[in-house]
Design an enzyme around this catalytic site. Sequence first.
Site, PDB file in Angstrom:
ATOM      1  N   ARG A 164      -8.763   8.684  -0.630  1.00 61.69           N
ATOM      2  CA  ARG A 164      -9.837   9.116   0.264  1.00 61.69           C
ATOM      3  C   ARG A 164     -10.437  10.417  -0.274  1.00 61.69           C
ATOM      4  O   ARG A 164      -9.768  11.138  -1.027  1.00 61.69           O
ATOM      5  CB  ARG A 164      -9.301   9.316   1.683  1.00 61.69           C
ATOM      6  N   ARG A 196       5.044  18.580   0.046  1.00 55.58           N
ATOM      7  CA  ARG A 196       5.815  19.662  -0.567  1.00 55.58           C
ATOM      8  C   ARG A 196       5.247  20.157  -1.900  1.00 55.58           C
ATOM      9  O   ARG A 196       5.844  21.005  -2.542  1.00 55.58           O
ATOM     10  CB  ARG A 196       7.260  19.181  -0.790  1.00 55.58           C
ATOM     11  N   ASN A 210       0.861  -1.186   0.000  1.00 54.65           N
ATOM     12  CA  ASN A 210       0.000   0.000   0.000  1.00 54.65           C
ATOM     13  C   ASN A 210       0.901   1.241   0.000  1.00 54.65           C
ATOM     14  O   ASN A 210       1.693   1.441   0.920  1.00 54.65           O
ATOM     15  CB  ASN A 210      -0.888  -0.051   1.261  1.00 54.65           C
ATOM     16  N   HIS A 235      -4.157  -4.479   7.652  1.00 52.97           N
ATOM     17  CA  HIS A 235      -4.151  -3.414   8.659  1.00 52.97           C
ATOM     18  C   HIS A 235      -3.253  -3.800   9.826  1.00 52.97           C
ATOM     19  O   HIS A 235      -3.443  -4.816  10.472  1.00 52.97           O
ATOM     20  CB  HIS A 235      -5.540  -3.051   9.187  1.00 52.97           C
ATOM     21  N   ASP A 236      -2.254  -2.957  10.038  1.00 58.54           N
ATOM     22  CA  ASP A 236      -1.333  -3.109  11.173  1.00 58.54           C
ATOM     23  C   ASP A 236      -0.517  -4.397  11.131  1.00 58.54           C
ATOM     24  O   ASP A 236       0.011  -4.819  12.163  1.00 58.54           O
ATOM     25  CB  ASP A 236      -2.080  -2.995  12.512  1.00 58.54           C
ATOM     26  N   HIS A 286      -5.422   3.683  -1.650  1.00 57.53           N
ATOM     27  CA  HIS A 286      -6.677   3.950  -0.949  1.00 57.53           C
ATOM     28  C   HIS A 286      -6.965   5.446  -1.064  1.00 57.53           C
ATOM     29  O   HIS A 286      -6.667   6.215  -0.152  1.00 57.53           O
ATOM     30  CB  HIS A 286      -6.531   3.522   0.523  1.00 57.53           C
ATOM     31  N   GLU A 305      -8.678   0.477  -2.867  1.00 57.94           N
ATOM     32  CA  GLU A 305      -9.565   0.370  -1.711  1.00 57.94           C
ATOM     33  C   GLU A 305     -10.362   1.650  -1.562  1.00 57.94           C
ATOM     34  O   GLU A 305      -9.852   2.722  -1.913  1.00 57.94           O
ATOM     35  CB  GLU A 305      -8.757   0.252  -0.415  1.00 57.94           C
ATOM     36  N   HIS A 329       1.573   1.034   6.252  1.00 54.76           N
ATOM     37  CA  HIS A 329       2.223   1.872   7.262  1.00 54.76           C
ATOM     38  C   HIS A 329       3.538   1.275   7.773  1.00 54.76           C
ATOM     39  O   HIS A 329       4.591   1.929   7.711  1.00 54.76           O
ATOM     40  CB  HIS A 329       1.251   2.107   8.422  1.00 54.76           C
ATOM     41  N   HIS A 339      -3.675  11.699   0.681  1.00 54.80           N
ATOM     42  CA  HIS A 339      -2.501  10.942   0.233  1.00 54.80           C
ATOM     43  C   HIS A 339      -2.651  10.578  -1.242  1.00 54.80           C
ATOM     44  O   HIS A 339      -2.367  11.430  -2.088  1.00 54.80           O
ATOM     45  CB  HIS A 339      -2.147   9.757   1.141  1.00 54.80           C
ATOM     46  N   THR A 349      -8.288   6.375   9.366  1.00 55.78           N
ATOM     47  CA  THR A 349      -7.898   5.108   8.752  1.00 55.78           C
ATOM     48  C   THR A 349      -9.067   4.143   8.926  1.00 55.78           C
ATOM     49  O   THR A 349      -9.990   4.422   9.689  1.00 55.78           O
ATOM     50  CB  THR A 349      -6.606   4.560   9.402  1.00 55.78           C
TER      51      THR A 349
HETATM   52  N1  PXP Z   1      -6.556  -2.560   4.320  1.00 52.16           N
HETATM   53  C1  PXP Z   1      -7.336  -1.461   4.405  1.00 52.16           C
HETATM   54  C2  PXP Z   1      -8.770  -1.584   4.050  1.00 52.16           C
HETATM   55  C3  PXP Z   1      -6.796  -0.218   4.772  1.00 52.16           C
HETATM   56  O1  PXP Z   1      -7.587   0.860   4.858  1.00 52.16           O
HETATM   57  C4  PXP Z   1      -5.427  -0.134   5.050  1.00 52.16           C
HETATM   58  C5  PXP Z   1      -4.828   1.189   5.407  1.00 52.16           C
HETATM   59  O2  PXP Z   1      -4.964   2.065   4.341  1.00 52.16           O
HETATM   60  C6  PXP Z   1      -4.655  -1.309   4.965  1.00 52.16           C
HETATM   61  C7  PXP Z   1      -5.251  -2.499   4.609  1.00 52.16           C
HETATM   62  C8  PXP Z   1      -3.188  -1.303   5.268  1.00 52.16           C
HETATM   63  O3  PXP Z   1      -2.997  -1.038   6.636  1.00 52.16           O
HETATM   64  P1  PXP Z   1      -1.559  -0.615   7.152  1.00 52.16           P
HETATM   65  O4  PXP Z   1      -1.226   0.707   6.541  1.00 52.16           O
HETATM   66  O5  PXP Z   1      -1.723  -0.562   8.648  1.00 52.16           O
HETATM   67  O6  PXP Z   1      -0.604  -1.697   6.725  1.00 52.16           O
END
Ligand code: PXP
Length: 237
Positions: free
Chosen positions: A45, A18, A7, A190-191, A43, A70, A214, A50, A100
């Site tokens: 938004r 910048r 991602n 995620h995480d 993703h 996403e 992240h 971003h 997020t």
């Molecule tokens: N999946 C979804 C639906 C998300 O919104 C995100 C964060 O944009 C991720 C996965 C990835 O999560 P992370 O940035 O914590 O790895």
Amino acid sequence: MTKLSVNINKVALIRNARGANYPDLVKIARDCEEFGAEGITIHPRPDQRHVRYDDIAPLKEVVTTEFNIEGYPSPDFMELVIKNKPHQCTLVPDLPGALTSDNGWDTITHKNYLRDIVARLQDAGIRVSLFIDPVEDRLYAAKETGTDRIELYTGPFAHQFNISREQAVTSFAEAAVICNKIGLGINAGHDLNLDNLSYFKKHISGLLEVSIGHALICDALYFGLKNTIQMYLKQLE
Ligand code: PXP
């Protein structure tokens, strides 16, 4: 085989700080692929803080692995996705101002709504995945929407991992058994990070793809992008 989709939202965040095209998102996407990434996730938004809507077409042109977009299926988002035809669209229930994604779809309450959205994307030739918590009834309801896959929201797993990894993974492992039984493909995200990824992968049978942003971009500050992607791939072996 579990694919690693990188991602690149955080890279866009740095670029936007910048106002110039540096770092160049298109180059980063190509480099991620060259370094071994098996997919690129973005993703966009609504506030475009971003990845921006106008990043989508240039990225679509260069991504040779799996391109995953996403987002919340607002009319604008649906139009963009259908126009650009990524390989996969992951639908999240985030409200416009969300920092997020921090929960999955209530697929029971929103079943009819999702069924319509899923069909529109599939009619355009796009595979659909629904971001979801590992809750049995919601998995069955997800199946009824016609979605191809679900993406397990792994935030709660990651948060509990350092307290009790066994407890942290239990509901996810059980969800995977159900998904495999009813024919829902399994993604996760995620995480996820270098500490928890291999444990998660080991306990989730049929895990097709993880999308990681992240932690991977943070690790790249220390190890460099190429090393970091290789390190994540190693966790998925
Ligand atoms: N999946 C979804 C639906 C998300 O919104 C995100 C964060 O944009 C991720 C996965 C990835 O999560 P992370 O940035 O914590 O790895």
